[in-house]
Scaffold this motif. Sequence first.
Motif, mmCIF file in Angstrom:
data_model
loop_
_atom_site.group_PDB
_atom_site.id
_atom_site.type_symbol
_atom_site.label_atom_id
_atom_site.label_comp_id
_atom_site.label_asym_id
_atom_site.label_seq_id
_atom_site.Cartn_x
_atom_site.Cartn_y
_atom_site.Cartn_z
ATOM 1 N N CYS A 42 0.810 -1.213 0.000
ATOM 2 C CA CYS A 42 0.000 0.000 0.000
ATOM 3 C C CYS A 42 0.848 1.271 0.000
ATOM 4 N N TRP A 43 2.020 1.249 0.659
ATOM 5 C CA TRP A 43 2.838 2.466 0.663
ATOM 6 C C TRP A 43 3.307 2.781 -0.756
ATOM 7 N N LEU A 44 3.753 1.772 -1.470
ATOM 8 C CA LEU A 44 4.206 1.986 -2.840
ATOM 9 C C LEU A 44 3.048 2.352 -3.759
ATOM 10 N N PHE A 45 1.843 1.879 -3.442
ATOM 11 C CA PHE A 45 0.676 2.251 -4.239
ATOM 12 C C PHE A 45 0.339 3.724 -4.034
ATOM 13 N N ASN A 47 2.463 6.083 -2.991
ATOM 14 C CA ASN A 47 3.593 6.957 -3.247
ATOM 15 C C ASN A 47 4.363 6.517 -4.487
ATOM 16 N N GLU A 48 5.173 7.420 -4.990
ATOM 17 C CA GLU A 48 6.043 7.113 -6.111
ATOM 18 C C GLU A 48 7.350 6.509 -5.601
ATOM 19 N N PRO A 49 8.036 5.682 -6.403
ATOM 20 C CA PRO A 49 9.288 5.057 -5.941
ATOM 21 C C PRO A 49 10.330 6.051 -5.452
ATOM 22 N N GLN A 50 10.393 7.234 -6.069
ATOM 23 C CA GLN A 50 11.402 8.207 -5.638
ATOM 24 C C GLN A 50 11.140 8.736 -4.231
ATOM 25 N N ASN A 51 9.904 8.539 -3.743
ATOM 26 C CA ASN A 51 9.598 8.991 -2.392
ATOM 27 C C ASN A 51 10.222 8.105 -1.317
ATOM 28 N N LEU A 52 10.850 7.011 -1.744
ATOM 29 C CA LEU A 52 11.564 6.152 -0.789
ATOM 30 C C LEU A 52 12.660 6.907 -0.058
ATOM 31 N N VAL A 53 13.056 8.061 -0.605
ATOM 32 C CA VAL A 53 14.111 8.851 0.038
ATOM 33 C C VAL A 53 13.702 9.295 1.440
ATOM 34 N N TYR A 144 -5.804 5.872 -8.939
ATOM 35 C CA TYR A 144 -6.509 5.548 -7.696
ATOM 36 C C TYR A 144 -7.962 5.146 -7.880
ATOM 37 N N TYR A 145 -8.539 5.405 -9.054
ATOM 38 C CA TYR A 145 -9.957 5.102 -9.249
ATOM 39 C C TYR A 145 -10.194 4.390 -10.583
ATOM 40 N N PRO A 168 -12.823 3.012 -5.889
ATOM 41 C CA PRO A 168 -11.392 2.934 -5.564
ATOM 42 C C PRO A 168 -10.726 1.712 -6.179
ATOM 43 N N ALA A 169 -9.521 1.906 -6.695
ATOM 44 C CA ALA A 169 -8.769 0.795 -7.279
ATOM 45 C C ALA A 169 -8.260 -0.155 -6.204
ATOM 46 N N ARG A 170 -7.986 0.382 -5.003
ATOM 47 C CA ARG A 170 -7.444 -0.461 -3.927
ATOM 48 C C ARG A 170 -8.147 -0.125 -2.607
ATOM 49 N N ARG A 171 -9.285 -0.749 -2.363
ATOM 50 C CA ARG A 171 -9.969 -0.535 -1.079
ATOM 51 C C ARG A 171 -9.140 -1.047 0.091
ATOM 52 N N ASP A 172 -8.328 -2.061 -0.166
ATOM 53 C CA ASP A 172 -7.522 -2.633 0.914
ATOM 54 C C ASP A 172 -6.424 -1.686 1.375
ATOM 55 N N CYS A 173 -6.224 -0.579 0.650
ATOM 56 C CA CYS A 173 -5.232 0.428 1.053
ATOM 57 C C CYS A 173 -5.902 1.652 1.675
#
Length: 204
Positions: A42-45, A47-53, A144-145, A168-173
Motif C-alpha cells: 500500500c505504501w508503494l501504491f 507513493n512514487e518510488p522516488q519517495n523512498l528517500v 486511484y480510481y 477505488p482501485a485499492r480498497r484494501d489500502c
Amino acid sequence: MEATGERQSNILVRSEMGWTKVAAWAALGTSLLFAVLNWHVCWLFRNEPQNLVVFFYPLAWLVLFFAVRTRWRLVFLLVTIPALLLVANGRWGISEMNSGAESAAFQALHQMQSSLSASRAEHHQQEYPDALPSMNLSPYAQKYYRFEYIPRRSENGEIVGYIIQATPARRDCEFHRSFTIADDGRVFWTLEPRAATLSDMHYE
C-alpha cells in the motif's frame, strides 16, 4: 591532556557498538518500518518510488540511536515520541491522505460529464453516445480510481441518460469513498464497499 578529555567524552556518549553493527541494526529497523508501512504494497501504491528517500530520516535517526549510550537513547525517545504524535495527528490522517485522490476522481467525473454533453451538442443529437469520448484524465485519477460509464436507455433503445461510477482501485489500502455522477451533474458518494448509487448522499 586533550586526547584524554576527548576519549572521556566519547566514553560518556558513544556506545560500545561498532559502526558496522550500528549500520546493520539501523538498516534492519528501517526495513521493518518500511515492511509495516508497505503492508499489501500500500505504501508503494500511494507513493512514487522516488519517495523512498523519506526513509533516509528514520535510517539516520536509528544510526544516531544505536551509536550513543543508553542514557542518550532515552533522551532521543523522550524528544522524538511527542514530535511523532504531533505530526501523526496533524498530517497523517486517512482523510487527509486520501483527499488528493478523491479530489482527482471528483474532477474526472465532471470532466467526463462535460465531455458527454459537448459530444451530444456537437452532433446535434438528443441521445448520449454509446461510450465515453476519448479524453485525458489526470494520472492521479487513473491510478486511484476505476471509472465505468453506464448508459440508461429509453423503451425505443435511445440513450437518454447515464451514470458514471468511480470506485477505488485499492480498497484494501484504506481508500473507501466511491463516487457516481448523473447526467444532470449531481455527484453521489458512499463509504460502503460498493459503487455509489443515486439514493446515496450527494454534494450540493
